[in-house]
Design a protein around this motif. Sequence first.
Motif: not given
Length: 143
Positions: A14, A16, A18, A27-28, A76, A107, A126
């Motif tokens: 999984r 995250h 940038d 985002a995910e 990032d 986000a 991340g």
Amino acid sequence: MDEPMLNGGAVTARFHGDHIYKGAPNAEFEVFTRAQGAACGYEFVKGARYLVFARSRDSGLSTTLCSGNRLLPAGDHPLRFSDHAQGMGPLTPELITALGTPVRVNAEPPPAPDRTGVMVIAVLAGAVVLAGAAWAGRRARAR
């Protein structure tokens, strides 16, 4: 959703993101790979930043050891020529040009995933959350 170790098994990483270079700027998201390098699985390290080359499949995104994934320096920012990637060689001007203009992931809620079968190329950062205890347990038993 992990498969048994027979035929190399599978794990889910999984991510995250940038920056996204191709595909939906989620985002995910999750990427599937084989659990073992001998079965062309790619071993992601929790907390590391990657440039991941993944394909859209019926079951979601997948990648392999031979897909060209690269371990990147922490940060990032979008990819730069000065970044020293580990893996399949340095970040060349040709690679960065071919990737195109990155989209900064924020986000806000992501749009629906693009399931058109087009290659998805993403810079990931991340916490890489691997298939938890299943991954650790399999790795421990394999040694």
